[in-house]
Design an enzyme around this catalytic site. Structure first.
Site, mmCIF file in Angstrom:
data_model
loop_
_atom_site.group_PDB
_atom_site.id
_atom_site.type_symbol
_atom_site.label_atom_id
_atom_site.label_comp_id
_atom_site.label_asym_id
_atom_site.label_seq_id
_atom_site.Cartn_x
_atom_site.Cartn_y
_atom_site.Cartn_z
ATOM 1 N N ASP A 55 18.175 -50.658 -34.002
ATOM 2 C CA ASP A 55 17.045 -51.252 -33.279
ATOM 3 C C ASP A 55 15.842 -50.299 -33.246
ATOM 4 O OD1 ASP A 55 15.735 -53.186 -31.841
ATOM 5 O OD2 ASP A 55 16.779 -52.799 -29.952
ATOM 6 N N ASN A 78 17.633 -63.842 -35.926
ATOM 7 C CA ASN A 78 16.429 -63.285 -36.557
ATOM 8 C C ASN A 78 15.629 -64.304 -37.375
ATOM 9 O OD1 ASN A 78 17.817 -59.936 -37.146
ATOM 10 N ND2 ASN A 78 16.649 -60.748 -35.402
#
Ligand code: V07
Length: 254
Positions: A34, A82
């Site tokens: 991340d 996503n």
């Protein structure tokens, strides 16, 4: 401690690696990579530059894991969520597997890395899937670290698919509901042939699992850092393993 060792040896080169117990290296490390967008923003760069820089970190950390003797490294590259990102960003991300493999596959072959993918292939663009499947085939007989990319992966979807397969077995008379055990789920998950992760690492300060390997992480140690993924180095990686070993020693003392 490191300071004292440095004083003792009179060198600045006492590396954290020397403090790792080579007999207790986690067999399987999973990482939520991340902070690529945030890293880019912090430098006034477009998000895409962050993803690109994050790809460099994938290579770096794969090599670091290989040096430590980690057997399985699983990286969360693209989640089933996503797809909701802006179309241009999704298109850019879907080009990264081919770009990564075009530049790194040679080195990975030399290190005998075995590339795998965990996720749902159906929704991937043809060019992405082709590049990944080609790398999987080329590295299938390698006997080094198993590098799995979670690509279009979501843990709840994975568990639903497993439950469906078990339901089918029940309907086919192969199994009765009362016989269903953990091992049945385990064998229908995408990780059927892989041990559960010993250690989960998440970068960039978020303290969540975000639908990543929910079943498999049930007993894993977790290590979080504020460092953005593009800035994550071998030293950070070794620090996570050192903390894993420190916890193992503490439990050992109980
Ligand atoms: C992606 C770079 C790493 C940070 C996280 C988001 C962006 C490597 C791959 C990859 C995937 C499959 C494969 C070889 C390489 C990748 C995506 C995004 C979608 F076989 N990095 N990376 N795939 N990022």
């Amino acid at each position: 401690m490191l300071q004292r060792l440095r004083a003792l040896f009179g060198k600045a080169s006492v590396k954290p690696l020397q403090m790792l117990d080579t007999d207790n290296i986690p067999q399987h490390i999973a990482i939520i990579m991340d902070g690529n967008g945030r890293w880019a923003k912090s430098r006034g760069l477009p998000r895409m530059a962050g993803h690109h820089s994050g790809m460099k970190a994938v290579k770096r950390i794969t090599m670091a894991a290989d040096r430590l003797g980690v057997k399985y490294l699983t990286l969360y590259a693209f989640s089933t969520e996503n797809w909701k990102r802006p179309k241009a960003e999704v298109e850019f991300l879907m080009k990264l597997p081919q770009e990564f493999l075009a530049s790194e596959l040679k080195d990975l072959m030399e290190k005998r890395v075995q590339i795998r993918m965990m996720g749902y292939k159906g929704d991937l663009p043809d060019h992405t899937l082709k590049a990944v499947e080609d790398a999987i085939a080329k590295t299938a007989n390698n006997d080094g670290i198993v590098l799995t990319f979670a690509l279009n992966y979501g843990s709840r979807k994975e568990m639903i698919e497993a439950v469906r397969s078990i339901g089918q077995d029940v309907q086919d008379g192969k199994l009765s509901p009362g016989q269903i055990e953990e091992s049945h789920m385990q064998q229908y998950l995408l990780t059927a042939d892989v041990p559960d992760p010993d250690l989960l690492i998440r970068t960039s300060g978020e303290l969540r699992l975000s639908n990543f390997m929910l079943w498999q992480l049930a007993y894993s140690e977790m290590w979080f850092t504020d460092v953005y993924w593009p800035e994550f180095t071998e030293e950070h990686f070794n620090e996570a393993v050192r903390e894993y070993q420190r916890r193992a020693r503490r439990y050992g003392g109980l």
